[in-house]
Design a protein around this motif. Sequence first.
Motif, PDB file in Angstrom:
ATOM      1  N   GLU A 318      74.571 -28.024 -89.070  1.00 42.44           N
ATOM      2  CA  GLU A 318      74.438 -28.821 -87.848  1.00 42.44           C
ATOM      3  C   GLU A 318      75.785 -29.362 -87.388  1.00 42.44           C
ATOM      4  N   ALA A 319      76.606 -29.817 -88.339  1.00 46.74           N
ATOM      5  CA  ALA A 319      77.942 -30.290 -87.969  1.00 46.74           C
ATOM      6  C   ALA A 319      78.734 -29.157 -87.308  1.00 46.74           C
ATOM      7  N   VAL A 323      80.295 -29.148 -83.460  1.00 40.24           N
ATOM      8  CA  VAL A 323      81.707 -28.880 -83.170  1.00 40.24           C
ATOM      9  C   VAL A 323      81.833 -27.729 -82.190  1.00 40.24           C
ATOM     10  N   TYR A 324      81.076 -26.663 -82.415  1.00 40.33           N
ATOM     11  CA  TYR A 324      81.124 -25.519 -81.505  1.00 40.33           C
ATOM     12  C   TYR A 324      80.701 -25.936 -80.090  1.00 40.33           C
ATOM     13  N   MET A 362      89.933 -25.111 -85.604  1.00 38.42           N
ATOM     14  CA  MET A 362      88.867 -26.000 -86.059  1.00 38.42           C
ATOM     15  C   MET A 362      87.585 -25.209 -86.307  1.00 38.42           C
ATOM     16  N   LYS A 363      87.276 -24.274 -85.429  1.00 34.46           N
ATOM     17  CA  LYS A 363      86.087 -23.445 -85.628  1.00 34.46           C
ATOM     18  C   LYS A 363      86.172 -22.683 -86.952  1.00 34.46           C
ATOM     19  N   VAL A 474      74.622 -38.322 -80.323  1.00 29.40           N
ATOM     20  CA  VAL A 474      75.547 -39.454 -80.372  1.00 29.40           C
ATOM     21  C   VAL A 474      76.988 -38.960 -80.412  1.00 29.40           C
ATOM     22  N   ILE A 475      77.219 -37.868 -81.143  1.00 31.27           N
ATOM     23  CA  ILE A 475      78.574 -37.335 -81.243  1.00 31.27           C
ATOM     24  C   ILE A 475      79.029 -36.798 -79.893  1.00 31.27           C
ATOM     25  N   LEU A 476      78.147 -36.098 -79.192  1.00 26.19           N
ATOM     26  CA  LEU A 476      78.492 -35.586 -77.872  1.00 26.19           C
ATOM     27  C   LEU A 476      78.758 -36.738 -76.906  1.00 26.19           C
TER      28      LEU A 476
END
Length: 924
Positions: A318-319, A323-324, A362-363, A474-476
């Motif tokens: 999921e993380a 990120v993607y 990062m990917k 929340v991250i988005l």
Amino acid sequence: MTSVLSITLLTLVLSGPLMAFVPIGGGASTHVSITGTALLQKVTETCRAVAEAAGHEFKPTGSSPEELVQACLGPTATGEVSGAKFHSALQEIYTQNGLVDRDFVNSAPHHFNSEAFLEGRGLIMEGIVAIKANIRRESFQAARETLGRVLHTLQDFYSHSNWVELGYTEPYINLIRPDLPLENLADVNTATCSDCASGTCPNSILPNILKEKKLTSGYMGIFSAAKPKGKCSHGGAADLTSTAEPRGGISKDERRSDNVALHNAAVNAATDASLQLLEDIRLAAGDNDFLRMMGIARSSIVCFVIDTTGSMSDDIKEAREVVYEIIDSKKGTQDEPSEYILVPFNDPHFGPLIKTTDSDTMKREISKLRASGGGDIPEMCLSGLQLALTGAPDSSHIYVFTDAQAKDIALKATIVSLIRSSKSTVSFFMTGPSRRSRRSLLASSFEDYKDLALASGGQAIQVSKSQLPQATDVILDTSTSALVTVLQRARNPGQKEIFPFMLDESLKNITIYITGQSITFTLTNPAGVSQNHNEASGKLGTIRTVGNLWRIRLHADNKSGTWQINIISNKPYTLKVTGQSTITFIYDFVESFGGPHPGYAVLSGRPQAGQPATLMLSVMGRKGPSSMTIGDVALVTVSGPETVRNSTTSDMGNGDILVTVDGVPEGEFVVILKGTDKVSGSEFQRQSTTQMSISKVNIKAVVDSSMEPGKTFYLPFSVMTKGSGGQYSISARNDKSFPMSNPASLTLTTGQYANSTITITPPADTPSGTDVTLTLEAKLSSGVDSNYVVLRFSVVNKITDFVPPLCEVVHVLADDCPQDVSQCEPFQWELAATLTDGNGTGIESVSLRQGSGNFTTTFLSDPIIQANYTASCCSQIVEFIAVDKVGNVGKCYHSIVRSAGPPALTVSLPLWLCLLVSAFVTRF
């Protein structure tokens, strides 16, 4: 000449809190104004160069830092652009510049007092080496802090020496070039000044010193009037030597009626010298990294700390997906992250910290993560978080994924200190046990994570593994530019309460978060329209719930004004309201200091109990600080019962405010600011995220030099309490796990400092430029009171190579170029030059600085590189830069511009002389 844009920008940032630092000049000319003039001019030049290289126009729409940042970031800088990081970077440099007057008040080399020329230049060179090494390691905060200190010392040379009295108007380049000697220094037995009984003589330098061009500086005595016979004094009430013959002083720190011309000359020379040093750093670093050091980058940063034990495969997946999605959906926009950071942890391992500006990197890195090992063993969660807090820029958003308790819970106090110091926000995503493991997140561990999240202004979200994809919105939400907090509160135990909050016209993407169990709520807008918790899609917004998280995204057309949310629960809960806006503020708790040049110093730890709290606060608006009116500034408790402590404010002008709060709340508190946005006419409210509290303990420790790999570094420190005396435990940790020794405890007597020393030994293979963060805590044995300091060190190899690369032009063919420039288009010219590095460390990079032709390099033999350039005869100037492996910079410059006179003599010049010639040609 400083551009009109630079001057206008300067007025926005230089009338702030550090105007009290007056090592050069009173009135408008201070270290801050000199440093700011140079920084803003160099940033503007660099932004223009980057824009031109990228093929777009650099044209700020206005004069505010926000508009400068937006223009610098280019056409992709659409949407909300915050100038907060740029402001923060400037303030860090100004602060460290001013601290030289507090921490090194009696050090002659730091101020070029008492003829300490060689020692002063040594400090400058040590600093320049550290700055360049830090930038190579992307340790930008350490570079900024050292830059502030180095600029102070460099600027003091022109005020405290007789350089301008000798008639020099250009900077003394030898101060930043240790391969060039410091010449004609007056020795200790040479008299340099005549007596000045009034202390205000226009020029008391002896005629023979002026005639012979002897370099001297004023002696400074804070504790003693002694000085060598016949020597000049610094001057002023704080200088005891100024009353010993020859009396008076030659300091040009302040503009007086008797020294206006000399003071102005010193200011001009100090400004030019600062520009010279900044240009050297810029050339060594490259334009992009120079701007990153200055905080000019897209403000969004993605930082993940991820548990990689066996039961975490779903969480890692999921993380990776988040990120993607961030990378793919925000690419090419202002919300595209400027930096990506990843820290994995397991047991007993954690790290390494992976940092990159490249999204594809990062990917790849997050795709490499695999869940393995684990079982029922708690993990090194806080060790991984420590790496993130010290490796990420200040005010970052950090996301932690785990399903286990922290094995290293002893780091909790250190983590809180780092959160307070960095003002970063930490959110935890905690998943329950999976079928792959019997591990579970213990209730006590959940409370620890919740405490850390609350201390930072983040979220503690607990969901099942299957629910995790729904929670990561929340991250988005938070990995976005110009994110601000409007309100944050916590209640434990839960209770029924109505929370009012103010929304303004500038806010976009307004989101409300509630964490907790068994919660009901009603949201009401200024017009009285309400929406209940059970209305997933209502008149005010969209409500989603997952695990212990409620997320309410308001509709874009909602009106500004005072809203309220009525929450009912008998269990603990938190509330947070956020949005996007360029209206924001930055702040620091400060304390005043005295001495010859008094001012304010930023507190590294908690404010002192029993006295007013003082803050320096800078406010940013959509069109700069002039586009708003500041109202109330208060300290507010986050956890109930709510206590508000109002303040008195002194407007320093242009958005900078000195805030004094007489009654500081007990317990944890935040800063809340209210005002009016003149652009829209609406009132606004902003709140800091990081919680703070007061302490009766005080710790003093000063970073006075770099560390060297393989050598033990000694850090003296002092601890004092105004509370209960007794035994205080001493805890010291560094984020690189370098070997350390420190006393386990100190016995304190109320009101008296106890002194001790910490030793740190960086391993011999530590890369030069490594940034080390040390957290030092003193805590009463009963645990009732404690305080901390967070210090940043650089590990730098000892450098003996200070000779820049040399350039020799070996071939120029420009015979075909017509003298009539209007006929140049069909013709070309070419140049070949060899570049060598005299001391053998090797040339690391060669880049084209001026010219629009074709530039190539060929490695011939160590250490020789051949540079070849071919261009249209319309492009008549070429300049390229060579940087060696320790950061020495040289320029190679050639022009085929034809003069009306006889042909010029062509000679091959050393690269340092080429630099001087090109500077002369450019200036005159």
